[in-house]
Design an enzyme around this catalytic site. Structure first.
Site, short mmCIF file in Angstrom:
data_model
loop_
_atom_site.label_atom_id
_atom_site.label_comp_id
_atom_site.label_asym_id
_atom_site.label_seq_id
_atom_site.Cartn_x
_atom_site.Cartn_y
_atom_site.Cartn_z
N CYS A 83 0.85 -1.19 0.00
CA CYS A 83 0.00 0.00 0.00
C CYS A 83 0.89 1.24 0.00
CB CYS A 83 -0.90 0.05 1.24
SG CYS A 83 -2.03 -1.34 1.42
N GLN A 270 -11.22 -10.91 -10.25
CA GLN A 270 -11.00 -9.63 -9.59
C GLN A 270 -10.67 -9.84 -8.12
OE1 GLN A 270 -10.58 -6.94 -11.04
NE2 GLN A 270 -11.81 -6.85 -12.90
N ASN A 304 -17.09 -13.21 -16.71
CA ASN A 304 -17.53 -12.37 -15.60
C ASN A 304 -18.63 -11.38 -16.02
OD1 ASN A 304 -17.15 -11.35 -12.79
ND2 ASN A 304 -16.41 -9.50 -13.81
N ASP A 369 -13.06 -5.16 -21.70
CA ASP A 369 -12.44 -5.25 -20.37
C ASP A 369 -11.01 -5.77 -20.53
OD1 ASP A 369 -11.96 -5.38 -17.65
OD2 ASP A 369 -13.01 -7.28 -17.37
N CYS A 416 -8.11 -0.84 -16.35
CA CYS A 416 -7.25 -0.89 -15.17
C CYS A 416 -6.00 -0.05 -15.37
CB CYS A 416 -6.88 -2.33 -14.82
SG CYS A 416 -6.05 -3.24 -16.13
#
Length: 460
Positions: A83, A270, A304, A369, A416
């Site tokens: 992070c 995901q 998906n 996607d 993304c």
């Protein structure tokens, strides 16, 4: 300036870069990238790398702090590279991502959305249902480490907990270190991959040599004690197999559409289940497939989006580069009773051209996607169909629509990588005859600088 020296002036942080580092300018105009600093703060920086036009380092002293600064929840923040934004208020994180998306669309493609959609957000903690944990035997640190890499390093962070993993997985980090240390070849087990379904937790152990019977027994005891499954992966992803062949399989659900999605732990899914459900729901509302329409789902993966689309549209074609994923999508369609309304093809979409697009026939709407590389070839092929004749099977088609092709009236693009979305948006808007009707961010990865987004294009 020599490395690891303290900058001799106070710097005012002007912005964040794509890695969530503060950006400032020295009095002589030199750019400074400061990890841990936020816009509006006045800091001093320990410089770790210096070039002629820029320096990078980390903030070590504050004269003024930003109102968006919060106390990081994770004790390993700043060391672990998992992070980079835990010190920023969650709402400010989302605002930063939205600004990144809009800036890329404008600066890279001179495109602005007519509408900025409300961000999709979900849980800020315990959301990561997929993760790749590195395993290292480090004698200097007392044994085996299991976790993410340190920031900007190949070393493994000495992690005891992880707040973005599901709590029951975070609680396994220390037991996993003890388990691996007790096996016969702890230095030959470089990775554990987490895959979480709705009811099952799978840990895929990368083993570079065959495990002994005692090792397998130890893994089985650990699995029974902690309610997880072990898979072993001696080679590539296709070699992964369950330690217990009778263990139940992984699956996740999309309740709004009555769809259940079985998957293998090495399949792409995901990382954030809650956001994925919300994303599929929003994508279908935006695309608005009708019962008489034919829809294409490019880069469809396991299905998906394809299978929810099949519950609404007349028919759906899912296209994916991996034959194994295509077969898995076909299996999932049959499992959900949607095989008659969906079909799947394996095709390299990075080599798509106008001829191939024309051969697939007309579609009323598209969903795209792609991975981080984007969908350049696909968007370029669509643009070519608007501006010039194409040749199919040796026959010149002066008008693509006369040849059986029609541009989709609407395209929903899941991205993304805002930079490749911007590039493709430029093609669709400036060359393929579309307008960017709406765009917004999807906070799939809280506390990271990763920007997921969704955009809607309509035929002008």
């Amino acid at each position: 300036m020599k490395p690891t020296t303290i900058c001799d002036e106070w710097l005012t942080i002007e912005a964040l870069d794509l890695e969530a580092r503060g950006v400032a300018h020295r009095a002589d105009g030199k750019v400074v990238f400061a990890a841990g600093a936020l816009p509006g703060e006045v800091v001093r920086v320990r410089v770790t790398r210096s070039k002629a036009k820029w320096e990078q380092g980390e903030a070590v002293e504050w004269q003024r702090t930003a109102y968006t600064r919060v106390e990081p929840r994770c004790p390993h923040f700043g060391v672990c590279g998992g992070c980079s934004m835990q010190h920023i208020d969650p709402q400010a994180q989302i605002a930063f991502k939205q600004r990144t998306l809009e800036d890329d669309l404008w600066h890279l493609a001179q495109v602005r959305p007519q509408t900025v959609m409300r961000p999709l957000a979900g849980p800020n903690w315990g959301y990561r249902h997929r993760a790749r944990l590195t395993v290292r035997l480090v004698h200097k640190k007392g044994g085996v480490l299991v976790g993410f890499h340190e920031r900007g390093s190949s070393y493994v962070a000495d992690m005891q907990t992880c707040a973005i993993l599901p709590p029951h997985v975070s609680a396994l980090l220390m037991p996993l270190r003890q388990l691996i240390a007790g096996l016969s070849c702890p230095d030959r087990l470089p990775q554990i991959e987490l895959a979480e379904g709705d009811a099952q937790t799978v840990l895929v152990l990368r083993n570079l040599q065959e495990l002994k019977p005692a090792d397998r027994q130890a893994l089985a005891r650990f699995a029974a004690q902690h309610g997880v499954q072990w898979w072993l992966q001696p080679g590539g992803p296709h070699t992964a197999a369950p330690l217990d062949p009778q263990a139940p399989g992984l699956e996740y659900t999309l309740p709004e559409f009555g769809v259940r999605m079985p998957f293998k732990p090495t399949d792409f899914t995901q990382v954030n289940h809650r956001i994925n459900q919300a994303l599929v729901s929003r994508a279908l509302r935006l695309l608005a497939p009708q019962s008489n329409e034919r829809v294409a789902d490019w880069f469809c993966g396991l299905g998906n989006f394809t299978l929810p689309l099949a519950t609404r549209a007349a028919s759906v074609l899912g296209v994916e580069g991996s034959e194994a994923l295509v077969q898995r999508a076909r299996d999932n369609a049959a499992f959900n009773g949607l095989a008659e309304r969906s079909r799947f093809e394996a095709r390299n979409l990075f080599e798509m051209d106008a001829q191939a697009l024309l051969r697939l026939g007309p579609f009323d709407k598209w969903l795209i996607d792609p991975p981080r590389e984007g969908a350049l070839a696909l968007c370029r092929a669509l643009a070519e169909m608007q501006v010039a004749g194409v040749q199919v099977a040796g026959v010149q088609v002066a008008d693509a629509q006369a040849g059986g092709f029609r541009s989709p009236s609407r395209i929903v693009y899941i991205s993304c990588n805002p930079a490749t979305l911007a590039r493709d948006a430029g093609l669709l808007v400036h060359h393929a005859g579309y307008v960017l009707h709406a765009a917004g961010v999807v906070n799939m990865f809280p506390h990271t600088s990763h920007v997921e987004s969704i955009a809607v294009f309509e035929r002008a």
